[in-house]
Design an enzyme around this catalytic site. Structure first.
Site: not given
Ligand code: BGC
Length: 809
Positions: A290-294
């Site tokens: 995932s993108d960061w916190t995505g």
């Protein structure tokens, strides 16, 4: 067009999730929510088979994973807080089986936020070089630095954004606005990086704007969901997925799913994108992070094809995936596949015993200096910086400079920033380099400024990042793509050294916007920049104060030469036709060897060899609806903001040609100190160019990158180029093709050659089946069409030197 089958369960789940989360859904929101095509549900996640040269790694990975408990498998699928390393993210480990976990580290232009590393030219600079070999060696050296620091995954390269929005804040991280160019250079970057570490190609997919890229999970005070990039099936294949296809073919070990929604389903829970396109159609063998916190959902994101959640996971912690596997809400082969994909990539590319050992938690605490630099990288760093410079105007022999007696230098961009904050110092207060600003005491001023901008952007959805870095030369952009230079060789430094050699007298005023000009000057050099950072789109394409400075100098100096360090395209029509402005260079984002590279080009030690990887318009409005991001307006759109990609594949030069707009400088354009002529075109279709369609699900053999037949060479174009000028120089021969039913010209080949004066070289462009195919939505397959395919070979998309035709029947 085939209507997409709506995955009702997935959509309803998302709708319920959204309304529970903001509590403000109204009928009009939902109406709006349903107004565009919705992402199809592809419930089955392909289990990686270990295709091609992955076989060994998969055999070893299966063996290791078979010894893991479900809880251990679960533990390696998400990020954990680390007290021992400052990696951008780390996964859990399995000490019992000697699996130490994985360290992810930003990004595609060098190792971010640490000491003892180099700052490489940015993606856009590499794109402007049009040099596959150099892209490869740049990435190889960069990857070696990641490895020496203990990073297993380098969070780059970038193929999304694909450059759709002219003011897009992250366009500079990618290679340019054409999928063929960017796919080719990204593939070489993946091959180069993966000599040492796992590459992570990002952001899948449609991540074209920064404005509203995140939902309220990240931005306090805003209630809307992330922007939805609404993209039809044909456009996804022919434009936005193209680069991802190239990197999968190159063996990419990981891909990052994006913050935005795609056809209303979040990138990191979009089963069509991850299960369907990436793992199914393209045969991707690595893992999706995932993108960061995505990550916005639990089991659904795993079932949709996401394998790793970063930098932590409120959804997958506490053994939730292990429990889900046991109670049947997630198939157990999915958890096995997640763990196996991670471990296989690790075995294949980055089996590092001590992850993150060279990346301290804080640079302010005592730490071992782990020097990741290798003297062998020096030539590559310099040459990559040299080749990204694009000369767009050169009259009256202004360049190259030849032992000038008196040179005057102007502009804030000639000197390094006074703040050495390591990360983002080029952008000073306008960057997102919060973590690094905090690691150096003298970065505190930057930190305050950064907070100010973060505050502004979180409360005002229309806020756009500042567009110029007045406090020093722009050698890197801001945010996670920033890199940390070993030094900054600013233009002033390099011109001083050259002045010493040539006995030139240098005069400078690098502060005033209305400087005095000594009339004895042989030439007046003006250094300006156009900055950009992750997190915000740009407010304009040409900073008015810098334009004013250029005009003021040009009013007093008949030989004014302008150098622009531009993180993204930059307009010049305020002054480009002024006869006193004799030469203009787009110097892009060159990394730490900025000044040295500039001197190399401006003094003719090497002829400029860069070409524009995007289109420069005469005025902002020429980009039409592709100028600005969609900005949530406070109406119903605020909750489910929509961006319909109605232009299809017609972005950048394809849009300019379609709309019959004459650009200022077209895609592919760039001058040298020599001249080239083009001769003897020969275009031929090979006997295997049949009209078969290569449907993914119809028994076609799938290799990494998709159906195997897509990579057959089905036609070739040959020609000769000759250096007819006086000096050795590089030419970038470009091949454009008209595919029936598509834009009149699409880039389908490029060859960069450095040729001595008077010499000729033969060039062959090989065209694969994919290069000449269109995506057929009904058949869900690539295929050749019967018909005539015009062929154009030239110096840019508009400067065509040779015409031909391929006839496919
Ligand atoms: C960016 C990614 C980056 C990640 C880790 C995100 O905000 O979008 O490109 O790799 O952070 O820093």
């Amino acid at each position: 067009m085939k209507s997409s089958i709506v995955g009702l369960a997935a959509v309803l789940q998302l709708a319920v999730h959204a309304s529970a989360q903001d509590g403000q859904s109204s009928p009009s929101d939902l109406e709006n929510y349903w107004s565009y095509g919705h992402s199809e549900s592809v419930p089955d996640t392909p289990v990686a088979k270990g295709l091609g040269d992955w076989a060994d790694a998969y055999n070893k990975a299966r063996k290791l994973v078979s010894q893991m408990t479900d809880e251990e498998k679960n533990n390696i699928t998400y990020g954990h807080a680390s007290t021992t390393t400052g990696c951008s993210g780390v996964t859990g480990s399995v000490p019992r089986l000697d699996f130490p976990g994985i360290c992810f580290q930003d990004a595609g232009n060098g190792v971010r936020g640490v000491d003892m590393v180099n700052s490489y030219p940015a993606g856009i600079h590499t794109g402007a070089s049009w040099n596959r070999d150099l892209a490869h060696s740049r990435a190889e050296h960069m990857g070696a630095e990641f490895r020496r620091k203990g990073a297993n995954v380098a969070l780059g390269p970038v193929v999304g954004p694909a450059g759709r929005i002219a003011s897009g804040g992250r366009n500079w991280e990618g290679f340019g606005s054409d999928p063929y160019l960017s796919g080719a250079l990204a593939a070489e970057s993946v091959r180069g990086l993966q000599q040492n570490v796992i590459a992570c190609v990002k952001h899948l997919i449609g991540n074209e704007q920064e404005t509203n890229r995140n939902s309220p999970y990240l931005l306090e005070g805003s209630h809307n969901q992330s922007i939805s990039s609404n993209i039809d099936d044909k456009t996804i294949h022919e434009l936005y997925l193209w680069g991802f296809q190239d990197v999968v073919r190159a063996g990419a070990g990981s891909v990052m799913c994006s913050y935005n929604r795609i056809n209303n389903s979040y990138g990191c829970q979009n089963s069509k994108v991850m299960n369907g396109l990436l793992k199914g159609e393209l045969g991707f063998q690595g893992f999706v992070v995932s993108d960061w916190t995505g990550q916005h959902t639990g089991i659904a994101s795993a079932n949709a094809g996401m394998d790793v959640a970063m930098p932590d996971s409120q959804y997958w912690e506490n053994n939730t995936l292990a429990i889900a596997t046991k109670n049947g809400s997630m198939p157990d082969f999915r958890l096995d596949d997640m763990a196996t994909r991670i471990i296989a990539s690790w075995y294949k590319y980055a089996e590092i015993p001590n992850p993150g050992h060279g990346i301290p938690v804080s640079l302010l605490e005592p730490h071992d200096l782990v020097d990741a630099r290798d003297p062998k990288s020096k030539n590559v760093i310099l040459q990559s910086a040299v080749e990204g410079h694009v000369l767009v105007k050169n009259t009256a022999g202004a360049l190259p400079l030849q032992k000038p007696k008196f040179l005057s230098l102007f502009g804030y961009d000639a000197i390094p920033s006074a703040l050495n904050t390591a990360d983002d110092s080029s952008l000073g207060g306008w960057s997102m380099g919060l973590q690094n600003a905090l690691t150096y005491p003298n970065g505190s001023a930057v930190n305050n400024e950064t907070e100010k901008y973060m505050f502004l952007s979180s409360t005002d959805p229309s806020f756009r990042g500042p567009g110029v870095a007045f406090n020093g030369t722009l050698f890197a952009g801001g945010g996670s793509g920033a890199s940390t230079p070993a030094y900054i060789d600013a233009p002033l430094h390099a011109f001083q050294r050259q002045a010493y050699d040539d006995d030139t007298y240098l005069a400078w005023d690098l502060i005033s916007l209305e400087p005095h000009v000594n009339p004895a000057s042989d030439a007046c050099l003006v250094f300006i920049n156009e900055a950009s950072s992750e997190g915000w789109d740009r407010p304009y394409l040409a900073d008015p104060s810098s334009d004013k400075l250029v005009r003021n100098v040009a009013a007093k100096c008949p030989n004014t030469i302008v150098v622009i360090h531009n993180a993204g395209l930059r307009l010049v029509d305020e002054w480009i036709e002024n006869p006193n402005i004799t030469a203009v260079l787009y110097a892009h984002v060159p990394g730490q060897d900025s000044g040295r590279a500039l001197v190399e080009v401006m003094y003719g030690k090497q002829s400029p060899s860069g070409r524009l990887p995007y289109t420069v318009a005469r005025k902002e409005s020429d980009y039409k609806e592709l100028l600005e991001p969609v900005i949530p307006s406070g109406t119903q759109n605020e909750y489910y903001p929509q961006d319909n990609f109605t232009e299809g594949v017609y972005i950048d030069y394809k849009a300019f040609i379609q709309n019959e707009i004459q650009p200022r400088f077209e895609f592919g354009y760039g001058l040298t100190y020599s001249n080239f002529s083009y001769l003897d075109l020969d275009a031929s279709v090979h006997s295997n160019a049949n009209l078969q369609y290569t449907a993914a699900g119809s028994g076609a053999k799938i290799v990494e990158g998709g159906s195997e037949a897509l990579w057959d060479i089905v036609a070739s174009v040959n020609c000769t180029i000759q250096n007819t000028g006086k000096v050795r120089a590089a030419e970038v021969a470009q091949l454009y093709v008209g595919i029936p039913g598509g834009p009149p010209k699409v880039l389908r080949g490029f060859e960069k050659r450095t040729i001595d004066s008077g010499k000729k070289e033969h060039i062959q462009f090989d065209l694969t089946r994919r290069d000449l195919s269109h995506w057929d939505v009904e058949k869900q397959a690539w295929g050749l069409q019967a018909g005539k395919y015009p062929i154009y070979v030239g110096k840019s998309v508009l400067d065509i030197q040779l015409h031909g035709m391929l006839d496919i029947s």
